[in-house]
Design an enzyme around this catalytic site. Structure first.
Site, PDB file in Angstrom:
ATOM      1  N   GLN A 112      14.263  22.370  20.036  1.00 35.68           N
ATOM      2  CA  GLN A 112      15.507  21.803  19.018  1.00 35.68           C
ATOM      3  C   GLN A 112      14.898  20.793  17.994  1.00 35.68           C
ATOM      4  OE1 GLN A 112      17.464  20.362  22.390  1.00 35.68           O
ATOM      5  NE2 GLN A 112      18.082  18.556  21.272  1.00 35.68           N
ATOM      6  N   GLY A 156      29.064  14.413  25.048  1.00 30.09           N
ATOM      7  CA  GLY A 156      29.364  13.219  24.232  1.00 30.09           C
ATOM      8  C   GLY A 156      30.222  13.820  22.894  1.00 30.09           C
ATOM      9  N   HIS A 160      24.952   7.414  27.575  1.00 29.60           N
ATOM     10  CA  HIS A 160      24.670   8.565  28.555  1.00 29.60           C
ATOM     11  C   HIS A 160      25.519   7.922  29.691  1.00 29.60           C
ATOM     12  CE1 HIS A 160      21.097   8.883  25.877  1.00 29.60           C
ATOM     13  NE2 HIS A 160      21.587  10.190  25.948  1.00 29.60           N
ATOM     14  N   ASN A 163      15.625   8.655  27.892  1.00 22.72           N
ATOM     15  CA  ASN A 163      15.927   7.270  27.129  1.00 22.72           C
ATOM     16  C   ASN A 163      17.281   7.015  27.072  1.00 22.72           C
ATOM     17  OD1 ASN A 163      14.966   5.336  25.262  1.00 22.72           O
ATOM     18  ND2 ASN A 163      15.219   6.256  23.478  1.00 22.72           N
ATOM     19  N   LEU A 164      17.770   6.749  28.468  1.00 25.43           N
ATOM     20  CA  LEU A 164      19.233   6.610  28.481  1.00 25.43           C
ATOM     21  C   LEU A 164      19.746   5.323  28.042  1.00 25.43           C
ATOM     22  CD1 LEU A 164      19.662   8.410  31.996  1.00 25.43           C
ATOM     23  CD2 LEU A 164      19.769   9.557  29.725  1.00 25.43           C
ATOM     24  N   HIS A 165      20.724   5.317  27.677  1.00 22.37           N
ATOM     25  CA  HIS A 165      21.743   3.830  27.329  1.00 22.37           C
ATOM     26  C   HIS A 165      23.210   4.174  27.892  1.00 22.37           C
ATOM     27  CE1 HIS A 165      23.488   6.544  24.269  1.00 22.37           C
ATOM     28  NE2 HIS A 165      22.418   6.845  23.617  1.00 22.37           N
ATOM     29  N   LEU A 189      26.072   4.168  19.802  1.00 19.33           N
ATOM     30  CA  LEU A 189      24.736   4.161  20.507  1.00 19.33           C
ATOM     31  C   LEU A 189      24.084   5.419  20.444  1.00 19.33           C
ATOM     32  CD1 LEU A 189      26.065   2.425  23.873  1.00 19.33           C
ATOM     33  CD2 LEU A 189      25.408   1.341  21.654  1.00 19.33           C
ATOM     34  N   MET A 237      18.261  14.079  27.440  1.00 21.18           N
ATOM     35  CA  MET A 237      16.830  14.296  27.048  1.00 21.18           C
ATOM     36  C   MET A 237      16.213  12.787  27.364  1.00 21.18           C
ATOM     37  SD  MET A 237      16.065  16.516  23.697  1.00 21.18           S
ATOM     38  CE  MET A 237      16.593  15.171  22.361  1.00 21.18           C
ATOM     39  N   SER A 292      19.899   7.228  21.387  1.00 18.75           N
ATOM     40  CA  SER A 292      18.561   7.037  21.595  1.00 18.75           C
ATOM     41  C   SER A 292      17.783   6.678  20.471  1.00 18.75           C
ATOM     42  CB  SER A 292      18.161   8.300  22.412  1.00 18.75           C
ATOM     43  OG  SER A 292      18.644   8.491  23.739  1.00 18.75           O
TER      44      SER A 292
END
Length: 282
Positions: free
Chosen positions: A57, A147, A33, A28-30, A184, A26, A186
């Site tokens: 969702q 994940g 991801h 807002n990657l970290h 971790l 979705m 988002s």
């Protein structure tokens, strides 16, 4: 990295490129991801990620409108990670008409834990994932990497793939953590500085619950109640802290063996206005 916004453009970008390895997100990657993208790369002929904030969702009171959108940073991270194709549909591209056909997962798996506290959540997840699989993987299939951070989601998707005989290999990626143990997420960006300094307490509570369960003695339900109360005393508002069997997320049999290597401790709790989830296999 090719960027496709429509299903037609995506299929053109993937034509003749072999079996995809796919990471749905979705945005807002970290680093969590990105680790999934890196894990996916050797598993297919072309590496595909998607960015789509799925309205289906989110409950009416949840953060759909305020969910962080970080497009430029996301694209830069995906390019650096070696992503070949990014599918980033607009809502009208993925849902050109009201999505009245939906995937309803098995209530025994999907209406507990997260599904109990977020009714309809996994209907939205399964519906969008099924649609993304159809867009990205098509009839020939491929690999999809999810994940373990969203542990119940992983279990639900695996069951959906199995029961629909989808040509998809679902691969689990390990949870990435900050140095202090915080998983971790988002939503960690919602935490204020003081909250962030305490956020690892959820992971610590799960570790203590798992250790207590393995040590044996006493009632399992009472251990879970004590874990909930201990987290409340630290200023959290927990929804659940529990030990379940990994394969079906049902409670282990009362009086049975501890079952090390077959169990998972799962938790969800709110710190301030931020709801965090985590889990620990043991």
């Amino acid at each position: 990295m090719l960027i496709a916004h429509t299903v037609a453009d995506l299929r053109q970008a993937l034509a003749g490129r072999g079996r995809p390895a796919f990471v749905p997100t979705m945005g807002n990657l970290h680093a969590g991801h990105i680790s999934l993208v890196e894990q996916a790369r050797p598993l297919g002929d072309v590496t595909v990620a998607s960015i789509f904030v799925n309205r289906l969702q989110f409950l009416p009171h949840e953060d759909f409108d305020s969910y962080p959108r970080t497009w430029d940073a996301d694209c830069a991270q995906l390019r650096e990670a070696g992503c070949d194709v990014l599918f980033a549909p607009r809502e009208a591209d993925l849902y050109p008409e009201p999505q009245t056909f939906k995937v309803h997962p098995d209530p025994a798996l999907a209406d507990i834990l997260e599904g109990h506290f977020r009714p309809g959540f996994f209907v939205g997840v399964c519906t969008v994932v099924m649609k993304l699989f159809a867009c990205v993987l098509g009839a020939s299939g491929g690999t999809a990497v999810f994940g373990k951070k969203d542990y119940q989601q992983l279990m639900v998707i695996r069951q959906m793939v199995r029961q629909f005989a989808l040509p998809v290999d679902v691969v689990a990626g390990e949870t990435r953590r900050a140095d202090d143990g915080l998983a971790l997420s988002s939503r960690n960006g919602y935490l204020g500085a003081q909250e962030r300094s305490r956020a690892m307490q959820l992971a610590q509570a799960l570790r203590a619950l798992a250790d207590g369960f393995l040590a044996g003695g006493g009632d399992a339900g009472e251990r879970e109640r004590q874990a909930l109360e201990a987290l409340r005393r630290q200023g959290w508002a927990p929804d659940y802290l529990t030990v379940r069997r990994r394969h079906d997320l049902q409670p282990p049999e009362a009086g049975g063996p501890a079952g090390a290597g077959t169990l998972v401790a799962l938790g969800a709790a709110r710190l301030g206005n931020t709801r965090l989830i985590d889990n620990l296999e043991f």
